[in-house]
Design a protein around this motif. Structure first.
Motif, short mmCIF file in Angstrom:
data_model
loop_
_atom_site.label_atom_id
_atom_site.label_comp_id
_atom_site.label_asym_id
_atom_site.label_seq_id
_atom_site.Cartn_x
_atom_site.Cartn_y
_atom_site.Cartn_z
N GLU A 82 0.83 -1.21 0.00
CA GLU A 82 0.00 0.00 0.00
C GLU A 82 0.86 1.25 0.00
OE1 GLU A 82 -3.34 0.26 -0.50
OE2 GLU A 82 -3.13 -1.89 -0.88
N GLU A 83 1.97 1.23 0.74
CA GLU A 83 2.87 2.39 0.74
C GLU A 83 3.49 2.59 -0.63
OE1 GLU A 83 5.44 1.43 4.02
OE2 GLU A 83 4.18 2.50 5.46
N ARG A 84 3.88 1.50 -1.30
CA ARG A 84 4.44 1.62 -2.65
C ARG A 84 3.39 2.18 -3.61
NH1 ARG A 84 6.81 -3.29 -1.23
NH2 ARG A 84 5.19 -4.45 -2.31
N ARG A 85 2.15 1.71 -3.49
CA ARG A 85 1.07 2.23 -4.36
C ARG A 85 0.85 3.71 -4.12
NH1 ARG A 85 -3.57 -2.46 -3.90
NH2 ARG A 85 -2.50 -4.00 -5.16
N ARG A 86 0.88 4.12 -2.87
CA ARG A 86 0.67 5.53 -2.53
C ARG A 86 1.79 6.38 -3.12
NH1 ARG A 86 1.97 9.22 1.55
NH2 ARG A 86 0.30 10.69 1.96
N ILE A 87 3.03 5.93 -2.98
CA ILE A 87 4.16 6.68 -3.53
C ILE A 87 4.05 6.77 -5.04
CG2 ILE A 87 6.67 6.57 -3.91
CD1 ILE A 87 6.86 5.49 -1.00
N THR A 88 3.68 5.67 -5.68
CA THR A 88 3.52 5.66 -7.14
C THR A 88 2.43 6.64 -7.55
OG1 THR A 88 4.28 3.38 -7.30
CG2 THR A 88 2.98 4.22 -9.14
N ALA A 89 1.31 6.64 -6.84
CA ALA A 89 0.22 7.56 -7.16
C ALA A 89 0.66 9.01 -6.99
CB ALA A 89 -0.99 7.26 -6.28
N LEU A 90 1.36 9.30 -5.91
CA LEU A 90 1.83 10.68 -5.69
C LEU A 90 2.83 11.11 -6.75
CD1 LEU A 90 2.20 10.67 -1.80
CD2 LEU A 90 0.41 11.79 -3.16
#
Length: 76
Positions: free
Chosen positions: A44-52
């Motif tokens: 989830e943290e990787r997805r959030r960073i990718t989205a940002l």
């Protein structure tokens, strides 16, 4: 490492699968759950960073006038 006790109600079929896996792996359930939660949070943290990063990249797009793009393409 300090720990914190968490209670969670999970569906019985999932609990049964967890129990079976703990027996098969000869690992305590809490270790399996900790590993699963860690993997989920990391994902989830990787997805959030990718989205940002995607949002930041979209905000930096430079627009040019259409005729300038045509002129550039014609110059190639």
């Amino acid at each position: 490492m300090e720990t914190k006790m968490l209670d969670a109600h999970i569906p019985l079929p999932l609990a049964e699968r967890l129990d079976a896996l703990a027996i098969d792996l000869a690992q305590p359930r809490d270790e399996i759950v900790t590993e699963a939660i860690t993997a989920w949070i990391d994902q989830e943290e990787r997805r959030r960073i990718t989205a940002l990063r995607t949002i930041a990249a979209a905000n930096t797009i430079v627009l040019i006038e259409h005729h300038r793009a045509i002129d550039w393409a014609d110059s190639l």
